[in-house]
Design a protein around this motif. Structure first.
Motif, short mmCIF file in Angstrom:
data_model
loop_
_atom_site.label_atom_id
_atom_site.label_comp_id
_atom_site.label_asym_id
_atom_site.label_seq_id
_atom_site.Cartn_x
_atom_site.Cartn_y
_atom_site.Cartn_z
N ASP A 160 60.24 -36.16 -39.94
CA ASP A 160 60.21 -35.10 -38.94
C ASP A 160 61.59 -34.44 -38.99
OD1 ASP A 160 60.44 -33.56 -36.60
OD2 ASP A 160 59.20 -34.95 -35.45
N PRO A 161 61.67 -33.13 -39.25
CA PRO A 161 62.98 -32.48 -39.36
C PRO A 161 63.76 -32.40 -38.06
CG PRO A 161 61.22 -30.87 -39.59
CD PRO A 161 60.57 -32.22 -39.52
N LEU A 206 57.00 -40.05 -47.99
CA LEU A 206 58.15 -39.73 -47.15
C LEU A 206 58.15 -38.26 -46.75
CD1 LEU A 206 60.68 -40.88 -45.85
CD2 LEU A 206 61.92 -40.36 -47.93
N GLY A 207 57.91 -37.36 -47.71
CA GLY A 207 57.91 -35.92 -47.41
C GLY A 207 59.28 -35.31 -47.60
N LEU A 208 59.95 -35.69 -48.68
CA LEU A 208 61.29 -35.19 -48.96
C LEU A 208 61.28 -34.52 -50.34
CD1 LEU A 208 64.15 -35.27 -47.64
CD2 LEU A 208 64.64 -37.11 -49.22
N PRO A 209 61.16 -33.19 -50.37
CA PRO A 209 61.12 -32.48 -51.66
C PRO A 209 62.44 -32.60 -52.42
CG PRO A 209 60.34 -31.08 -49.87
CD PRO A 209 60.95 -32.31 -49.24
N ILE A 210 62.38 -32.34 -53.71
CA ILE A 210 63.58 -32.36 -54.56
C ILE A 210 64.59 -31.36 -54.03
CG2 ILE A 210 64.43 -31.79 -56.87
CD1 ILE A 210 61.80 -32.90 -57.95
N GLY A 211 65.86 -31.74 -54.04
CA GLY A 211 66.93 -30.86 -53.60
C GLY A 211 67.22 -30.94 -52.12
N GLN A 212 66.57 -31.86 -51.43
CA GLN A 212 66.80 -32.00 -50.00
C GLN A 212 67.19 -33.44 -49.69
OE1 GLN A 212 63.66 -30.31 -47.66
NE2 GLN A 212 63.51 -28.52 -48.97
N HIS A 213 67.77 -33.63 -48.53
CA HIS A 213 68.19 -34.96 -48.12
C HIS A 213 67.71 -35.24 -46.70
CE1 HIS A 213 71.44 -32.27 -46.72
NE2 HIS A 213 71.51 -33.10 -45.70
N MET A 214 67.94 -36.46 -46.26
CA MET A 214 67.57 -36.84 -44.90
C MET A 214 68.80 -37.35 -44.18
SD MET A 214 65.35 -40.12 -45.92
CE MET A 214 66.07 -41.63 -46.52
N SER A 215 68.77 -37.30 -42.86
CA SER A 215 69.88 -37.80 -42.05
C SER A 215 69.53 -39.19 -41.55
CB SER A 215 70.11 -36.88 -40.85
OG SER A 215 70.51 -35.61 -41.29
N CYS A 216 70.46 -40.13 -41.74
CA CYS A 216 70.28 -41.49 -41.27
C CYS A 216 71.25 -41.73 -40.12
CB CYS A 216 70.54 -42.50 -42.38
SG CYS A 216 69.39 -42.35 -43.76
N ARG A 217 70.76 -42.42 -39.09
CA ARG A 217 71.59 -42.68 -37.91
C ARG A 217 71.78 -44.18 -37.74
NH1 ARG A 217 68.95 -40.74 -32.59
NH2 ARG A 217 67.76 -42.63 -32.94
N LEU A 245 65.78 -48.46 -39.37
CA LEU A 245 66.74 -47.38 -39.61
C LEU A 245 66.14 -46.09 -39.07
CD1 LEU A 245 69.40 -46.40 -41.02
CD2 LEU A 245 67.97 -45.89 -43.01
N ALA A 246 66.93 -45.34 -38.29
CA ALA A 246 66.49 -44.06 -37.75
C ALA A 246 66.78 -42.97 -38.77
CB ALA A 246 67.22 -43.77 -36.44
N VAL A 247 65.75 -42.19 -39.09
CA VAL A 247 65.84 -41.16 -40.13
C VAL A 247 65.16 -39.89 -39.66
CG1 VAL A 247 65.18 -40.59 -42.51
CG2 VAL A 247 65.79 -42.93 -41.94
N LYS A 248 65.73 -38.73 -40.01
CA LYS A 248 65.04 -37.46 -39.80
C LYS A 248 65.32 -36.55 -40.99
CE LYS A 248 68.28 -34.79 -36.96
NZ LYS A 248 68.42 -34.07 -35.70
N GLY A 249 64.45 -35.59 -41.18
CA GLY A 249 64.59 -34.68 -42.31
C GLY A 249 63.24 -34.04 -42.62
N PRO A 250 63.11 -33.32 -43.67
CA PRO A 250 64.15 -33.05 -44.68
C PRO A 250 65.20 -32.07 -44.20
CG PRO A 250 62.12 -31.92 -45.27
CD PRO A 250 61.83 -32.72 -44.02
N LYS A 251 66.34 -32.18 -44.82
CA LYS A 251 67.45 -31.27 -44.57
C LYS A 251 67.78 -30.60 -45.90
CE LYS A 251 68.28 -32.53 -40.35
NZ LYS A 251 68.07 -31.67 -39.24
#
Length: 154
Positions: A40-41, A73-84, A134-140
């Motif tokens: 979820d972004p 996961l839903g993370l396309p190439i060239g993008q990253h995710m934020s981990c908290r 682990l808390a994660v959001k994205g893609p970024k």
């Protein structure tokens, strides 16, 4: 007999056409069907650590499970995710990471993390044990990724 035979041929032709259209539609839906992405972004979501593999004295591979065995996961190439996570004094830390797995890998994602002695997020990963979340959001998307993708399209 000719009229009856031509009606049979016509009926068989229609049946074959209906079966072909049905099979083609089913194949198209199967090929184009994409699982709903887990990320979820806008909001952090929790993912369970199911395996931690130490690769060297300061590098480990972390495998996190997705909600279902066929989730992506839903993370396309060239993008990253934020981990908290939490640093050594208990303050929230957010840092971008890119998984080492592909978005076509189903049911899990992996991160390979180098943990630095004074790294704030490194502390969180050093403390993370199997069964923790682990808390994660994205893609970024970062600006460099956008520029690279624009250049590739030229």
């Amino acid at each position: 007999m000719d009229a009856l035979q031509s009606r049979r041929i016509e009926a068989i032709s229609i049946a074959v056409a209906v079966v072909a259209i049905g099979a083609g539609t089913a194949y198209y839906l199967y090929i184009t069907r994409k699982p709903k992405p887990c990320l979820d972004p806008d909001n952090f979501k929790e993912f369970k650590l199911v395996k931690r593999t130490q690769l060297s004295h300061n590098v480990a591979k972390f495998r996190f499970e997705l909600p279902t065995p066929d989730s992506v996961l839903g993370l396309p190439i060239g993008q990253h995710m934020s981990c908290r996570g939490k640093d050594s004094v208990g303050e929230d830390v957010v840092k971008p990471y890119t998984p080492t797995t592909l978005d076509s890998d189903v049911g899990y994602f992996e991160l390979v993390i180098k943990m630095y002695p004074q790294g704030r997020m490194s502390h969180h990963f050093r403390e993370l044990q199997e069964g923790d979340y682990l808390a994660v959001k994205g893609p970024k998307v970062n600006d460099l990724s956008i520029q690279c993708l624009a250049w590739i399209r030229l």
